[in-house]
Every structure is written in C-alpha cells, then in structure tokens.
Design a protein around this motif. Structure first.
Motif, mmCIF file in Angstrom:
data_model
loop_
_atom_site.group_PDB
_atom_site.id
_atom_site.type_symbol
_atom_site.label_atom_id
_atom_site.label_comp_id
_atom_site.label_asym_id
_atom_site.label_seq_id
_atom_site.Cartn_x
_atom_site.Cartn_y
_atom_site.Cartn_z
ATOM 1 N N LEU A 237 -9.883 1.964 -18.811
ATOM 2 C CA LEU A 237 -10.600 2.659 -17.835
ATOM 3 C C LEU A 237 -10.670 4.064 -17.806
ATOM 4 C CD1 LEU A 237 -9.381 0.510 -14.786
ATOM 5 C CD2 LEU A 237 -11.480 0.238 -15.769
ATOM 6 N N GLY A 238 -10.095 4.618 -19.005
ATOM 7 C CA GLY A 238 -10.184 6.205 -19.323
ATOM 8 C C GLY A 238 -8.743 6.480 -18.751
ATOM 9 N N LEU A 239 -7.771 5.700 -18.194
ATOM 10 C CA LEU A 239 -6.465 6.244 -17.757
ATOM 11 C C LEU A 239 -5.464 6.263 -18.814
ATOM 12 C CD1 LEU A 239 -6.271 4.328 -14.379
ATOM 13 C CD2 LEU A 239 -7.222 6.631 -14.724
ATOM 14 N N PRO A 240 -4.571 7.086 -19.068
ATOM 15 C CA PRO A 240 -3.414 6.898 -19.858
ATOM 16 C C PRO A 240 -3.032 5.465 -19.902
ATOM 17 C CG PRO A 240 -3.063 8.879 -18.331
ATOM 18 C CD PRO A 240 -4.093 7.955 -17.649
ATOM 19 N N ALA A 241 -2.762 4.938 -21.113
ATOM 20 C CA ALA A 241 -2.519 3.599 -21.550
ATOM 21 C C ALA A 241 -0.807 3.508 -21.027
ATOM 22 C CB ALA A 241 -2.432 3.310 -22.983
ATOM 23 N N THR A 242 -0.127 4.504 -20.897
ATOM 24 C CA THR A 242 1.141 4.396 -20.424
ATOM 25 C C THR A 242 1.291 4.347 -18.942
ATOM 26 O OG1 THR A 242 1.638 6.664 -20.681
ATOM 27 C CG2 THR A 242 2.209 5.249 -22.579
ATOM 28 N N ALA A 243 0.217 4.602 -18.098
ATOM 29 C CA ALA A 243 0.198 4.687 -16.664
ATOM 30 C C ALA A 243 -0.086 3.143 -16.025
ATOM 31 C CB ALA A 243 -0.512 5.770 -15.983
ATOM 32 N N ALA A 244 0.511 2.254 -16.508
ATOM 33 C CA ALA A 244 -0.016 0.951 -15.927
ATOM 34 C C ALA A 244 0.804 0.707 -14.692
ATOM 35 C CB ALA A 244 0.377 -0.273 -16.810
ATOM 36 N N PRO A 245 0.425 -0.055 -13.720
ATOM 37 C CA PRO A 245 1.074 -0.079 -12.301
ATOM 38 C C PRO A 245 2.355 -1.131 -12.727
ATOM 39 C CG PRO A 245 -0.819 -1.268 -12.250
ATOM 40 C CD PRO A 245 -1.003 -0.647 -13.471
ATOM 41 N N PRO A 246 3.517 -0.875 -11.994
ATOM 42 C CA PRO A 246 4.646 -1.520 -12.173
ATOM 43 C C PRO A 246 4.585 -2.808 -11.350
ATOM 44 C CG PRO A 246 5.021 -0.133 -10.283
ATOM 45 C CD PRO A 246 3.679 0.231 -11.178
ATOM 46 N N ASP A 247 5.178 -4.074 -12.002
ATOM 47 C CA ASP A 247 5.073 -5.337 -11.491
ATOM 48 C C ASP A 247 5.842 -5.192 -9.998
ATOM 49 O OD1 ASP A 247 3.937 -6.507 -13.561
ATOM 50 O OD2 ASP A 247 5.746 -7.108 -14.245
ATOM 51 N N SER A 248 4.922 -5.929 -8.922
ATOM 52 C CA SER A 248 5.324 -5.774 -7.591
ATOM 53 C C SER A 248 5.646 -7.216 -6.934
ATOM 54 C CB SER A 248 4.370 -5.016 -6.649
ATOM 55 O OG SER A 248 3.205 -5.305 -6.847
ATOM 56 N N LEU B 18 0.961 -1.184 0.088
ATOM 57 C CA LEU B 18 0.143 -0.013 0.143
ATOM 58 C C LEU B 18 0.731 1.046 0.018
ATOM 59 C CD1 LEU B 18 -2.898 1.209 0.099
ATOM 60 C CD2 LEU B 18 -2.666 1.033 2.696
ATOM 61 N N GLU B 19 2.089 1.314 0.743
ATOM 62 C CA GLU B 19 2.949 2.391 0.709
ATOM 63 C C GLU B 19 3.368 2.724 -0.523
ATOM 64 O OE1 GLU B 19 5.464 1.362 4.071
ATOM 65 O OE2 GLU B 19 4.164 1.956 5.461
ATOM 66 N N VAL B 20 3.767 1.598 -1.194
ATOM 67 C CA VAL B 20 4.402 1.804 -2.642
ATOM 68 C C VAL B 20 3.287 1.958 -3.624
ATOM 69 C CG1 VAL B 20 5.270 0.377 -4.734
ATOM 70 C CG2 VAL B 20 6.112 0.072 -2.290
ATOM 71 N N LEU B 21 2.051 1.612 -3.469
ATOM 72 C CA LEU B 21 0.861 2.128 -4.524
ATOM 73 C C LEU B 21 0.266 3.284 -4.093
ATOM 74 C CD1 LEU B 21 -0.609 -1.508 -4.713
ATOM 75 C CD2 LEU B 21 0.982 -0.247 -6.558
ATOM 76 N N GLU B 22 0.355 3.749 -2.863
ATOM 77 C CA GLU B 22 -0.367 5.063 -2.670
ATOM 78 C C GLU B 22 0.199 6.059 -3.556
ATOM 79 O OE1 GLU B 22 -0.180 5.206 1.533
ATOM 80 O OE2 GLU B 22 -2.450 4.832 1.877
ATOM 81 N N PRO B 23 1.477 6.306 -3.535
ATOM 82 C CA PRO B 23 2.151 7.522 -4.488
ATOM 83 C C PRO B 23 1.512 7.366 -5.905
ATOM 84 C CG PRO B 23 3.721 6.634 -3.160
ATOM 85 C CD PRO B 23 2.389 5.843 -2.811
ATOM 86 N N PHE B 24 1.542 5.958 -6.243
ATOM 87 C CA PHE B 24 1.321 5.555 -7.728
ATOM 88 C C PHE B 24 -0.132 5.993 -7.897
ATOM 89 C CE2 PHE B 24 0.090 2.738 -11.119
ATOM 90 C CZ PHE B 24 0.754 3.220 -11.976
ATOM 91 N N ALA B 25 -1.118 5.798 -7.101
ATOM 92 C CA ALA B 25 -2.584 5.837 -7.088
ATOM 93 C C ALA B 25 -2.670 7.605 -7.051
ATOM 94 C CB ALA B 25 -3.398 5.438 -6.036
ATOM 95 N N ALA B 26 -1.924 8.225 -6.276
ATOM 96 C CA ALA B 26 -2.102 9.748 -6.407
ATOM 97 C C ALA B 26 -1.738 10.465 -7.570
ATOM 98 C CB ALA B 26 -1.283 10.320 -5.459
ATOM 99 N N THR B 27 -0.579 9.749 -8.202
ATOM 100 C CA THR B 27 -0.275 10.136 -9.649
ATOM 101 C C THR B 27 -1.278 9.740 -10.561
ATOM 102 O OG1 THR B 27 2.073 9.763 -9.063
ATOM 103 C CG2 THR B 27 1.701 9.749 -11.328
ATOM 104 N N LEU B 28 -2.123 8.375 -10.612
ATOM 105 C CA LEU B 28 -2.822 8.099 -11.545
ATOM 106 C C LEU B 28 -4.030 9.034 -11.546
ATOM 107 C CD1 LEU B 28 -2.849 4.269 -11.392
ATOM 108 C CD2 LEU B 28 -2.184 5.660 -13.161
ATOM 109 N N ALA B 29 -4.495 9.334 -10.324
ATOM 110 C CA ALA B 29 -5.579 10.373 -10.049
ATOM 111 C C ALA B 29 -5.401 11.674 -10.542
ATOM 112 C CB ALA B 29 -6.058 10.332 -8.394
ATOM 113 N N ALA B 30 -4.025 12.365 -10.252
ATOM 114 C CA ALA B 30 -3.844 13.714 -10.913
ATOM 115 C C ALA B 30 -3.934 13.287 -12.321
ATOM 116 C CB ALA B 30 -2.546 13.956 -10.570
ATOM 117 N N SER B 31 -3.442 12.195 -12.861
ATOM 118 C CA SER B 31 -3.308 12.137 -14.458
ATOM 119 C C SER B 31 -4.862 12.016 -14.871
ATOM 120 C CB SER B 31 -2.658 10.919 -14.839
ATOM 121 O OG SER B 31 -2.726 10.500 -15.969
#
Length: 132
Positions: free
Chosen positions: A121-132, A91-104
C-alpha cells in the motif's frame, strides 16, 4: 240429613285441603321459576366471567410475548454495547498506530524511505499492525 251434613263437611274439608295444596303448588312453581331464573343468571354471569378470563389470558399471553421480545431486544442491546466497548478499546489502541502510519506515509511521500522497503500500500513494510 246427618249423612248429608257429614258429607258436606267432608267435601268442605277436602275443598279446603285442595285449595291449600293448589296454593302450595303455585308457591312451589313460583319458587321453581325463581330458582330457574337464578340459575340462568348465574350461568350468564359464569359465561361473562369465562369470557373475561379468556380475554385476560390472551392479554397475559400477549404481555408475556412482549416481555420476551423486550428481553431479547435488551439482550441484543447489551451485546451491541459490549461489542461497541470492545471496538472502542481496539480503536483507542489503533488510533496512535494509525497516526504513526500516517506520519510515516507522509515522510515516505517526501522521499525519505527507500522504495525497496515499501509494502503493497505504499507504507513501510516493517510498519505492519501488531496482532490484537
């Protein structure tokens, strides 16, 4: 007459001997009765001890079972804590990424991203989450 006296003495001696033997037999019978009562008391106490031992064994088995269950609960709790910590780390790793996605997404809603580059989903195609 002397034979009679000797016979009377002999009868008296035998009577005294029989009286002693009778008293000894009564004493031995009392001792046997006392011994029998002692044996019965010991057997009764032994039965009580066996019952107490059985109760203790059952309680020990129950306590062992409860201890095993407690250990299993503690192990499950520890596994849940580890999983919680692992998920918290993700979650700590994904929260900043989610914030970036929300801003995007917010920018995209404002029309700043071209429609051809959107994902499903209407999100940029290049904004896929990195493998964790």
């Amino acid at each position: 007459m002397e034979d009679r006296n000797q016979l009377a003495v002999k009868v008296a001696q035998q009577d005294a001997a029989l009286t002693r033997m009778s008293a000894e037999m009564e004493d031995r019978q009392r001792q046997a009765a006392d011994a029998q009562a002692a044996v019965e008391t010991v057997n009764h106490l032994l039965s009580e001890e066996r019952a107490a031992h059985l109760r203790s064994s059952l309680q020990l088995d129950q306590l062992r079972s409860e201890l095993t269950a407690k250990r299993q609960v503690e192990q499950a709790l520890e596994e849940a804590r580890r999983e919680n910590a692992r998920l918290r780390g993700r979650l700590e790793v994904l929260e900043p990424f989610a914030a970036t996605l929300a801003a995007s997404a917010h920018r995209e809603a404002g029309g700043k991203v071209k429609p051809g580059k959107q994902g499903s989903l209407g999100l940029p195609a290049t904004a896929a989450p990195p493998d964790s």
